[in-house]
Structure formats: structure tokens, C-alpha cells
Enzyme design. Structure first.
Site, PDB file in Angstrom:
ATOM      1  N   ASP A   1      -2.944   4.779  -2.331  1.00  0.00           N
ATOM      2  CA  ASP A   1      -3.886   5.430  -1.429  1.00  0.00           C
ATOM      3  C   ASP A   1      -4.299   6.811  -1.951  1.00  0.00           C
ATOM      4  O   ASP A   1      -3.445   7.596  -2.375  1.00  0.00           O
ATOM      5  CB  ASP A   1      -3.209   5.596  -0.061  1.00  0.00           C
ATOM      6  CG  ASP A   1      -4.157   6.043   1.019  1.00  0.00           C
ATOM      7  OD1 ASP A   1      -5.041   5.258   1.367  1.00  0.00           O
ATOM      8  OD2 ASP A   1      -4.011   7.188   1.505  1.00  0.00           O
TER       9      ASP A   1
ATOM     10  N   HIS B   1     -10.797  -2.571   4.420  1.00  0.00           N
ATOM     11  CA  HIS B   1     -10.526  -2.152   5.796  1.00  0.00           C
ATOM     12  C   HIS B   1     -11.174  -0.821   6.154  1.00  0.00           C
ATOM     13  O   HIS B   1     -11.079  -0.386   7.296  1.00  0.00           O
ATOM     14  CB  HIS B   1      -9.004  -2.037   5.979  1.00  0.00           C
ATOM     15  CG  HIS B   1      -8.441  -0.938   5.128  1.00  0.00           C
ATOM     16  ND1 HIS B   1      -8.385  -1.022   3.747  1.00  0.00           N
ATOM     17  CD2 HIS B   1      -7.966   0.290   5.445  1.00  0.00           C
ATOM     18  CE1 HIS B   1      -7.890   0.103   3.271  1.00  0.00           C
ATOM     19  NE2 HIS B   1      -7.620   0.911   4.270  1.00  0.00           N
ATOM     20  N   ASP B   2     -11.783  -0.151   5.202  1.00  0.00           N
ATOM     21  CA  ASP B   2     -12.417   1.146   5.458  1.00  0.00           C
ATOM     22  C   ASP B   2     -13.934   1.035   5.534  1.00  0.00           C
ATOM     23  O   ASP B   2     -14.628   2.059   5.492  1.00  0.00           O
ATOM     24  CB  ASP B   2     -12.090   2.136   4.329  1.00  0.00           C
ATOM     25  CG  ASP B   2     -10.663   2.643   4.409  1.00  0.00           C
ATOM     26  OD1 ASP B   2     -10.112   2.702   5.521  1.00  0.00           O
ATOM     27  OD2 ASP B   2     -10.106   2.983   3.349  1.00  0.00           O
TER      28      ASP B   2
ATOM     29  N   GLU C   1      -6.775   3.825  -5.223  1.00  0.00           N
ATOM     30  CA  GLU C   1      -7.980   4.086  -4.440  1.00  0.00           C
ATOM     31  C   GLU C   1      -8.506   5.452  -4.877  1.00  0.00           C
ATOM     32  O   GLU C   1      -7.826   6.460  -4.705  1.00  0.00           O
ATOM     33  CB  GLU C   1      -7.653   4.103  -2.940  1.00  0.00           C
ATOM     34  CG  GLU C   1      -8.906   4.253  -2.112  1.00  0.00           C
ATOM     35  CD  GLU C   1      -8.726   5.072  -0.847  1.00  0.00           C
ATOM     36  OE1 GLU C   1      -9.518   4.884   0.071  1.00  0.00           O
ATOM     37  OE2 GLU C   1      -7.814   5.925  -0.787  1.00  0.00           O
TER      38      GLU C   1
ATOM     39  N   ASP D   1       0.876  -1.164   0.000  1.00  0.00           N
ATOM     40  CA  ASP D   1       0.000   0.000   0.000  1.00  0.00           C
ATOM     41  C   ASP D   1       0.916   1.216   0.000  1.00  0.00           C
ATOM     42  O   ASP D   1       1.863   1.269   0.780  1.00  0.00           O
ATOM     43  CB  ASP D   1      -0.824  -0.004   1.286  1.00  0.00           C
ATOM     44  CG  ASP D   1      -2.172   0.664   1.137  1.00  0.00           C
ATOM     45  OD1 ASP D   1      -2.214   1.740   0.526  1.00  0.00           O
ATOM     46  OD2 ASP D   1      -3.157   0.113   1.629  1.00  0.00           O
TER      47      ASP D   1
HETATM   48  C1  NOJ Z   1      -7.618   5.567   2.498  1.00  0.00           C
HETATM   49  C2  NOJ Z   1      -7.201   4.440   3.376  1.00  0.00           C
HETATM   50  O1  NOJ Z   1      -7.731   3.248   2.896  1.00  0.00           O
HETATM   51  C3  NOJ Z   1      -7.681   4.799   4.764  1.00  0.00           C
HETATM   52  O2  NOJ Z   1      -7.606   3.714   5.652  1.00  0.00           O
HETATM   53  C4  NOJ Z   1      -6.911   5.989   5.230  1.00  0.00           C
HETATM   54  O3  NOJ Z   1      -7.418   6.424   6.467  1.00  0.00           O
HETATM   55  C5  NOJ Z   1      -7.003   7.149   4.235  1.00  0.00           C
HETATM   56  N1  NOJ Z   1      -6.899   6.747   2.879  1.00  0.00           N
HETATM   57  C6  NOJ Z   1      -5.918   8.153   4.509  1.00  0.00           C
HETATM   58  O4  NOJ Z   1      -4.684   7.626   4.123  1.00  0.00           O
END
Ligand code: NOJ
Length: 560
Positions: free
Chosen positions: A203, A329-330, A265, A98
Site C-alpha cells: 500500500d 477497490h479504490d 501501489e 495487502d
Molecule cells: C490505498 C488503498 O488502496 C486505499 O484503499 C487506502 O484508503 C489508502 N491506500 C490508505 O491506506
């Protein structure tokens, strides 16, 4: 057509902190992952994506990086990582890191230098602005974690200026306009790629470019932080003109020189703007994660799900590739969010997996999905860890919302739902650690755990294995074209995958209801043979089928 390896891959996402703790400190680590590699291999996946492993104060569980070229001590050492990489490669498993290019930790040495003085050589690595005449922040932007009273700017006494942080005040945004910063980032990426990693999950990648002049957001301020005048506008720094030049430059200087996978992402990206990123001839990134399915505050309907899939799959006609996932994970756990984690936990977990693995694109499995792990629902905010839930809770309380109401609003969507420790067995702490886990274990672990699932005749893990194997045995899943049938049906999701060699039919019931319906005539005219089902108790041929059980999922081949 020759496929890229990542088009044929099945990716398993590991949130290391919560996967397996080998040394009893309550935090998952690389040696823990190494001990579980045989299970990952058995599942059949051939690529791992690790959430950030870099050295970090762990304010945002590693998305706040203080040293890009080291492993966080809580996870192990760089040598552990190298050992893991070699072992994984020897088992035919690639490893994707990541990579956070939008911000660093405020404890990164670049930022430590940057804040020292206005003429420090690192000053422009970050986005600094003088206060307005009244001393206020340079604009009305709110941070995405609702920290403090919500501003995306943090005042730094030392030089009397504000720095920009779209996320936490501990995570300053870097300045991609500045050539030396870009060169440092390229050097760092090459270092990992030369070490042998197989790509990056990028990210917040569509946020690297900030709008010229950093203008106020025009969105109306909304509570809770609206009462202080800030606006959490997730669009204002996304897909800003100029972002594609940045990505093409990185691609040219770094990514194109290696045989790797890049998956970005991209919050706030709809299918309309996606081709600009993923059309292969644009030389930017290979795939994106979009959130038109997974991140809406309201759960989408089955019809919206189909319509969204159709739009994204259509992009593949234009020399582009897509990803398939429901959660990560989010987000909440997929069986809790889209399935039924109570009476239909097992069939709905399998049915959702069937969609992810048989639709066009590369499937991503988030750890725990393969045993049907569920949301957690802690009783008090003190048990939550993640920055967004806590930040939003605090601002809601300040704005006068009651604790029960605030928690009630946040629990379903909290990112901690996905971050509780992996449930390995029914022993203390679900077998995740012999110590005190960094976040509480989901109380359902005695019932839902890896060992129990592996022993069950109705194992979800076994079903995933079959799905992943099916992808290797049936070229139509990777190469075949795609067509929905019964598009208008509000519960059934039915489609054909067809290539020169074979035709597959996928029939799923995306609901708690028993559905009575005949499949379209064009299907009935052929002989179909079932190759996969999540319900052992239904008849194996399609002929005369008019009834579909709740969350039923079946895959058939057409035999001439
Ligand atoms: C996306 C990530 O998946 C998340 O977990 C993170 O808090 C934010 N970007 C900031 O990096």
C-alpha cells in the site's frame, strides 16, 4: 527464459468485507471466502490478493491496522486464515496479503505508546512536530481524505505536538527514518512469509520517504480545503529521493529471501520514474500498480489509453515487468467507467477483460468484474461509507456547495462503487448475507448476479474462464512481444502478440459505435483463425471483415 510464477499468474482481488458473509453479521469473512474457493478455482485464477485482513478499527476498512499479526475478528480468526491458506495452496492458488507500511491505526500499540510522552521509546515511530509559533500546523499539507478542515496534522493535547497523517487523523504516518521501526516491520513481514503467504501488495509504497524538512507545498491552495490554507498535494510525499534506499533495504532483509511476489501501489508515478522501482536488477519490487489509466478525473480517450499502455509496455524491454488492471477497490467499476453499463454491459465487460488479459503483464481481476458488476449511485451521502467521499463531501458543503452538486460530483468516482456486496443471486441482499449488509447492496442485483450470469448463454464468467485458459494455452500472451496496429485510430484497439511459436492478433472496438474499417494490409495477407470472440453473431474468419460491432473483442491466431 524461465519465468517467475507471478509473471504467469492471474490474480483475483478479494475485498473480504464485501465478498461473502458466512455468519449473518453483515460483514464478509474468511469462512465465506473458503465456501467460495471452488468458484474462484473454476475461474482459473491462481493467486488471490486480499485487501487488509488485519485487526483494525475499520476506519478505512482495514488500511488502519491496530495489530499486524492478527486477523480482524469481523473476518474470523488467525486459524481461519491458516486453514484458508492451506486449502488455497492445495488447490494451486497462492495468497498475497495487502501490507500497509506507510501508516498504522492510532489504536496500534506503537502509537498509543508514542503519544504518551516526548521521550517514550516509541515516540520516533511516528512523525511528530512542534506547532509553529502561532500554534498552527508545522506546514500546509492537506490530508488525502479531506478530513476535518483538511490538514494532514493532528494536534495531540497530551504532549502539545502535532503528528502527521497523510490519510485519516486515525491513521498516523510512521517514520521510516527510524531504525527500530524498520526492524519491527521486517520482523512482522517475515512472520507472515514464514506462515506461508506468497507475497504482498504494498500500500502507498512510494510514500514511505518524506521530504527533508517537511517543507510547505508550493501548489496553490484550491477549494474546498484551500479556503483554510491547506493543500492536498499528492506528489509531495511520493517518490522522494531516498525511497529507493528504503525499498532496497527491505528487499535485502526480507523479500529477497522468499519466493514471493511484491506489487507496489504507486500513486503519482508515471512511466518515467517507474523503472527505478521495477527494474529487476534494482532489487526493489516486482511490479507496480500505476494510475495513468484508472484514476484520472477525466476519462481518458482511447488514444491516450494506447499511448499509456505503449509507454509502460516499453519498460519491459529493460528487465522489468508490469501489471494489467483497469480498476480496483479504490475506483468505480470498470464496466461503468470504461465500458457501457447499460445496453452494452455484457460485451463491454468482456471487451475490457480482453485487453487486461491479452496485453503484456500480469492481469489482476477485481471481484465482481467477472460478472459485470456496475457502479451504484446512492441517493444520499448517508449511504456512503468510505472516508474520502464523506470527507470531501463535508468540506464541499462547508465551502458552500449544495448537497446535490456535491453528491453529483462525487458519485461517479466514489470508491464505494466497487465496495458494495458481491451479488451472488437474486435473493435478499443478493445472497451476500442473511443479516443487514454493512453497506447497501447495488439495486441492480436481481438482474446482475453470479447465478444469473452462470446460467446465461452469454456469461461473462465463462468468457473470463476462456481468457484465463487462453493465457495458459498460448505462450505469446505471456512471452510474446507486442505491437499496436492502427495506433492512431480513435476507437479500435488492435495489436499483435508474437513469440517464436505463434502470432496472435487482438482486435477490439473500444466504443459504442459500429466501426467500418479494413484492417491493415499486412494482416490481410495471412490466414487468421478466431480463437475467442465476445459476439457469437459475427463471422469467424477475418477475410473481408470491414465492420466491427460496438465493444466487439476478438482474438485470432495466424495459421500458416
Ligand atoms: C490505498 C488503498 O488502496 C486505499 O484503499 C487506502 O484508503 C489508502 N491506500 C490508505 O491506506
Amino acid at each position: 527464459m524461465k519465468k517467475e510464477w507471478w509473471q504467469e499468474a492471474v490474480v483475483y482481488q478479494i475485498y473480504c468485507k464485501s465478498f461473502c458473509d458466512s455468519n449473518g453479521d453483515g460483514i464478509g469473512d474468511l469462512r465465506g471466502v473458503i465456501s467460495k474457493l471452488p468458484d474462484i478455482k473454476e475461474l482459473g485464477v491462481n493467486c488471490i490478493w486480499f485487501n487488509p485482513l488485519y485487526r483494525s478499527p475499520q476506519v478505512d476498512n482495514g488500511y488502519d491496522i491496530s495489530d499486524y499479526q492478527d486477523i480482524d475478528p469481523s473476518y474470523g480468526t488467525l486459524d481461519d486464515f491458516k486453514e484458508l491458506l492451506e486449502l488455497a495452496h492445495s488447490m494451486g492458488i497462492r495468497v498475497v496479503m495487502d501490507l500497509v507500511l506507510n501508516h498504522t491505526s492510532d489504536e496500534h500499540k506503537w502509537f498509543q505508546e508514542s503519544r504518551k510522552s516526548k521521550d517514550n521509546p516509541y515516540r520516533n515511530y511516528y512523525v511528530w512536530r512542534a506547532p509553529k509559533e502561532n500554534g498552527k500546523e508545522p506546514n500546509n499539507w492537506g490530508n488525502y481524505f479531506y478530513e476535518g478542515r483538511g490538514s494532514a496534522w493532528q494536534f495531540d493535547e497530551l504532549t502539545g505536538e502535532y503528528y502527521l497523517h497523510n490519510y485519516s487523523w486515525k491513521m498516523p504516518d510512521v517514520n521510516w527514518e527510524y531504525e527500530p521501526l524498520r526492524q519491527e516491520m521486517y520482523k512482522m513481514m517475515r512472520w507472515w512469509l514464514d506462515l506461508g503467504v506468497d507475497g504482498f501488495r504494498l500500500d502507498a509504497i512510494n510514500r514511505l520517504k518524506k521530504p527533508a524538512g517537511l517543507p510547505d507545498s508550493k501548489m496553490p491552495p484550491a477549494p474546498p480545503v484551500g479556503i483554510y490554507g491547506y493543500v492536498v498535494d499528492r506528489a509531495i510525499c511520493t517518490n522522494v529521493p531516498g525511497i529507493h534506499e528504503i525499498l532496497r533495504e527491505i528487499n535485502k532483509n526480507v523479500w529477497s529471501q522468499y519466493d514471493i511476489m511484491t506489487v507496489g501501489e504507486t500513486g503519482n508515478l508515471s512511466s518515467d520514474g517507474a523503472l527505478d522501482y521495477i527494474c529487476q536488477s534494482h532489487n526493489e519490487i516486482d511490479m507496480v500498480f500505476h494510475f495513468e489509466i484508472g484514476k484520472n478525473a477525466n476519462i481518458i480517450t482511447v488514444n491516450q489509453y494506447k499511448e499509456t499502455q505503449q509507454r509502460w509496455i516499453d519498460l519491459m524491454k529493460h528487465n522489468a515487468w508490469i501489471s494489467q488492471f483497469l480498476t480496483n477497490h479504490d475506483s468505480p467499476r470498470q464496466v461503468s467507467r470504461f465500458g457501457n453499463d447499460k445496453e452494452y454491459r455484457v460485451p463491454s465487460a468482456k471487451m475490457l477483460a480482453t485487453l487486461v488479459h491479452t496485453m503484456p503483464g500480469t492481469p489482476f481481476v477485481y471481484q465482481g468484474e467477472e460478472i459485470g458488476m456496475t457502479n451504484v449511485y446512492f441517493d444520499t451521502i448517508d449511504d456512503y461509507n468510505e472516508r474520502y467521499t464523506i470527507g470531501k463531501y463535508n468540506t464541499m458543503i462547508e465551502a458552500g456547495v449544495s448537497p446535490e452538486k456535491a453528491l453529483g460530483k462525487l458519485r461517479d468516482l466514489s470508491r464505494d462503487n466497487a465496495r458494495t456486496p458481491y451479488q451472488w443471486n437474486d435473493s435478499a441482499n443478493a445472497g451476500f448475507t442473511t443479516g443487514k449488509p454493512w453497506i447497501k447492496v447495488n439495486p441492480r442485483y436481481p438482474e446482475i448476479n453470479f447465478e444469473a450470469d452462470r446460467k446465461s448463454p452469454d456469461s461473462i464468467f465463462e468468457y473470463y474462464k476462456k481468457l484465463i485458459q487462453m493465457r495458459r494455452d498460448h505462450p505469446a500472451i505471456i512471452d510474446g512481444n507486442f505491437r499496436f496496429l492502427m495506433m492512431e485510430h480513435p476507437q479500435m484497439v488492435v495489436y499483435l502478440r508474437k513469440c517464436a511459436r505463434e502470432t496472435l492478433l487482438v482486435v477490439t472496438n473500444f466504443s459504442d459505435d459500429k466501426i467500418k474499417i479494413e484492417l491493415p494490409q499486412e494482416i490481410q495477407d495471412f490466414t487468421w483463425e478466431r480463437i475467442l470472440t465476445n459476439r457469437a453473431d459475427t463471422q469467424p474468419s477475418l477475410s473481408g471483415r470491414t465492420e466491427w460491432l460496438p465493444w466487439e473483442a476478438e482474438v485470432y491466431t495466424l495459421s500458416e
